[in-house]
Design a protein around this motif. Structure first.
Motif: not given
Length: 395
Positions: A241-251, A260-269
């Motif tokens: 799952t990704v948080p509201r407002g996730f920057d999809w340009a990073l995908s 670890s950087e994805w986790a810091a951006l709010g990405v969760r399993g």
């Protein structure tokens, strides 16, 4: 089968390599003359002339192979529909039964090579329904026909000579060996050169029998994945799952960064913790931000060496997680996609704007996804790489 899947979908690399291939590997012309050229080249490669003559004695051009090669409609399906077609309850149950039936083989593979049983079961299921449907095209005729055809001769011509070597070793019958339309043989659909390089006797009978021996087929497939760069005991795909407002340009597969950087951006399993923080990974959304979302690890990219289709690889990788206990993905509510003709219209439009879409083929491949993401970002839209009718209308 792997033949139908892998070789319909060698879209990205082979499209750009086509012109050079045609020059380096002659094709076309009268079929008998072409076969004579193959014979001469086989002898120049050091293959026994009498063996070469026997191999080609009854060769014929197979128009059904060309027709199969031109069919690509299934890869125009979006991920959710495609995966639901391929992943049935019957395939799941048969996968679990085969996992138990061949537990000793899978244990050995995981211990010695590090390829998980879910991955091998997934390809075994999709390629041949666990060995039940291996194809009835004559392997020699298929390879020679596709070598003669000028669409991808550089891919198939070397496989002809590998098939001659298998014949010389007693492992291929030119008149009797059958498989997929693109020349793959056996339960996990391997091309002749792959068999020469990675074929393994898994049951200890002194032969490599990929059509009849699950241990041989599974161990050979694992050896091939290992040679392609599979990293032992690492994950390959995980629903997130990704948080509201996730920057999809990073995908996208090109947007790789440490877990670890994805986790810091709010990405969760979604169902389990993320993998080790130092692992590189990419956020992928096969049907855009409103559909299923996954984290793709380095092993995911290795699967493209087996098959170049994004939708096929994602489905196979996801099915492997299901076979290893993961729950069904959250399908979400994806926006409608584009039909094949409208996808071609979008690709033509993007190409006209200077984007490399990898060919106007109606299939949402890696290059088209990148181009869509760039255009979405420029238009101020969520850059998730999923082309919609609204996007095409905007263009």
């Amino acid at each position: 089968m792997r033949g139908a899947a892998i070789l319909w979908a060698l879209l990205i690399f082979l499209h750009t390599a086509g012109a050079a291939t045609a020059q380096s590997a002659p094709c076309g012309g009268p079929f008998p003359d072409f076969v004579d050229g193959l014979k001469r080249e086989a002898e120049r490669r050091g293959l026994d002339p009498a063996t070469v003559e026997r191999f080609f004695a009854n060769v014929r051009q197979d128009p059904d192979v060309i027709r199969a090669d031109r069919r690509q409609g299934v890869f125009q399906l979006p991920f959710v529909e495609f995966s639901r077609r391929l992943i049935s309850q019957n395939r799941i149950e048969n996968g679990r039964r085969n996992a138990q039936r061949h537990a000793a083989v899978f244990d050995r593979i995981e211990r010695e090579i590090g390829v998980p049983r879910g991955i091998l079961l997934s390809f075994w299921a999709f390629e041949t329904d666990y060995g039940a449907v291996q194809g009835d095209y004559n392997t020699r005729d298929a390879l020679v026909t596709l070598s003669h055809d000028c669409r991808r001769p550089g891919l198939f011509r070397p496989q002809v000579f590998a098939a001659i070597e298998l014949y010389a070793q007693g492992d291929l019958d030119p008149d009797g060996t059958t498989g997929a339309w693109a020349g793959e043989i056996g339960m996990v659909q391997m091309l002749p050169r792959d068999i020469l390089e990675h074929g393994t006797d898994g049951d200890g009978d002194g032969r490599v029998s990929l059509k009849t021996s699950p241990p041989d087929a599974l161990l050979s497939g694992a050896k091939m994945l290992e040679s392609l760069g599979w990293r032992a005991n690492e994950p390959w795909l995980q629903e997130i799952t990704v948080p509201r407002g996730f920057d999809w340009a990073l995908s996208g597969l090109e947007g790789t960064r440490p877990v670890s950087e994805w986790a810091a951006l709010g990405v969760r399993g979604r169902n389990a913790p993320l993998g080790p923080g130092a692992l590189q990974a990419s956020v992928i959304a096969p049907q855009g931000r409103l559909g299923p979302i996954f984290l793709a690890y380095p092993n995911f990219n290795v699967l493209f060496e087996w098959n170049q289709s994004f939708v096929y690889v994602t489905t196979a990788a996801y099915f492997a997680t299901r076979l290893e206990g993961a729950p069904i993905y959250d399908a979400g509510t994806p926006e409608p996609g584009l039909s094949g003709d409208r996808m071609k219209a979008l690709q033509r439009k993007l190409a006209g704007m200077g984007h490399d879409v990898g060919g106007v083929d109606g299939i949402l491949g890696a290059k088209t996804r990148i181009a869509v993401r760039e255009v979405q970002a420029r238009l101020g839209l969520p850059a998730d790489g999923w082309p919609t009718p609204a996007l095409l209308d905007r263009l």
